[in-house]
Write a protein that holds these residues in place. Structure first.
Motif, mmCIF file in Angstrom:
data_model
loop_
_atom_site.group_PDB
_atom_site.id
_atom_site.type_symbol
_atom_site.label_atom_id
_atom_site.label_comp_id
_atom_site.label_asym_id
_atom_site.label_seq_id
_atom_site.Cartn_x
_atom_site.Cartn_y
_atom_site.Cartn_z
ATOM 1 N N GLY A 124 0.797 -1.212 0.000
ATOM 2 C CA GLY A 124 0.000 0.000 0.000
ATOM 3 C C GLY A 124 0.835 1.268 0.000
ATOM 4 N N SER A 125 0.143 2.397 0.124
ATOM 5 C CA SER A 125 0.794 3.704 0.058
ATOM 6 C C SER A 125 0.329 4.600 1.195
ATOM 7 N N LEU A 126 1.205 5.503 1.557
ATOM 8 C CA LEU A 126 0.893 6.568 2.505
ATOM 9 C C LEU A 126 1.635 7.818 2.068
ATOM 10 N N ARG A 127 1.092 8.962 2.417
ATOM 11 C CA ARG A 127 1.808 10.219 2.191
ATOM 12 C C ARG A 127 1.929 10.957 3.507
ATOM 13 N N ALA A 187 5.482 27.390 -1.082
ATOM 14 C CA ALA A 187 4.420 28.348 -0.764
ATOM 15 C C ALA A 187 3.673 27.953 0.505
ATOM 16 N N LYS A 188 3.582 26.648 0.742
ATOM 17 C CA LYS A 188 2.879 26.155 1.927
ATOM 18 C C LYS A 188 3.836 25.783 3.052
ATOM 19 N N ASN A 189 5.131 25.961 2.804
ATOM 20 C CA ASN A 189 6.134 25.576 3.799
ATOM 21 C C ASN A 189 5.930 24.140 4.263
ATOM 22 N N THR A 190 5.699 23.277 3.321
ATOM 23 C CA THR A 190 5.393 21.883 3.631
ATOM 24 C C THR A 190 6.263 20.953 2.801
ATOM 25 N N VAL A 191 6.692 19.892 3.437
ATOM 26 C CA VAL A 191 7.445 18.844 2.770
ATOM 27 C C VAL A 191 6.634 17.553 2.850
ATOM 28 N N TYR A 192 6.669 16.774 1.785
ATOM 29 C CA TYR A 192 5.907 15.542 1.712
ATOM 30 C C TYR A 192 6.841 14.348 1.510
ATOM 31 N N LEU A 193 6.376 13.214 1.978
ATOM 32 C CA LEU A 193 7.062 11.959 1.681
ATOM 33 C C LEU A 193 6.004 10.988 1.176
ATOM 34 N N GLN A 194 5.981 10.776 -0.125
ATOM 35 C CA GLN A 194 5.070 9.814 -0.722
ATOM 36 C C GLN A 194 5.721 8.441 -0.654
ATOM 37 N N MET A 195 5.041 7.518 -0.006
ATOM 38 C CA MET A 195 5.598 6.178 0.193
ATOM 39 C C MET A 195 4.708 5.160 -0.498
ATOM 40 N N ASN A 196 5.247 4.518 -1.509
ATOM 41 C CA ASN A 196 4.528 3.501 -2.264
ATOM 42 C C ASN A 196 5.173 2.131 -2.063
ATOM 43 N N SER A 197 4.437 1.098 -2.421
ATOM 44 C CA SER A 197 4.947 -0.283 -2.310
ATOM 45 C C SER A 197 5.546 -0.536 -0.929
ATOM 46 N N LEU A 198 4.810 -0.157 0.084
ATOM 47 C CA LEU A 198 5.324 -0.265 1.448
ATOM 48 C C LEU A 198 5.539 -1.716 1.848
ATOM 49 N N LYS A 199 6.563 -1.909 2.671
ATOM 50 C CA LYS A 199 6.946 -3.225 3.146
ATOM 51 C C LYS A 199 6.891 -3.245 4.671
#
Length: 130
Positions: free
Chosen positions: A16-19, A75-87
């Protein structure tokens, strides 16, 4: 000073995935880079990914390359970590961190080490079930 708040963790099945999101507030214009680290049960904190805020350069640990993507929205002062194919081995508390200035050692950028970061978030739990 910069404050960091992570969100987006949770329980997901393998594959699965999470962000994850990391919202920064305060003197964010002084932030050189943002990073994600994680700490699994009984393990030391380890580097996951980092991004230089102005240039957009990215760094990843080998085990997440091709599965995780770090990005930023200045612009939103935000950092993301998209995590796919989680183990299941991705299970950990994930921490966001801010480095206020560039640090190097013998010409090597230290962004993959905790010593490059000045501000840390409280962490968000990611659990991947098999």
């Amino acid at each position: 000073q910069v404050q960091l708040v992570e969100s987006g963790g949770g329980l997901v099945q393998a594959g699965g995935s999470l962000r994850l999101s990391c919202a920064a507030s305060g003197r964010t214009f002084s932030t050189y880079a943002m990073g994600w680290f994680r700490q699994g049960p009984g393990l030391e904190r380890e580097f996951v990914a980092a991004i230089v805020m102005s240039a957009g350069s990215t760094y990843y640990r080998d085990s997440v390359k091709g599965r995780f993507t770090i990005s930023r929205d200045n612009a939103k002062n935000t950092v993301y970590l998209q995590m796919n194919s989680l183990k299941p081995e991705d299970t950990a508390v994930y921490y966001c961190a801010a480095g206020l200035y560039r640090r190097t050692y013998l010409g090597t950028n230290l962004l993959t080490t905790p010593s490059a970061y000045d501000i840390w978030g409280q962490g968000t739990q990611v659990t991947v079930s098999s």
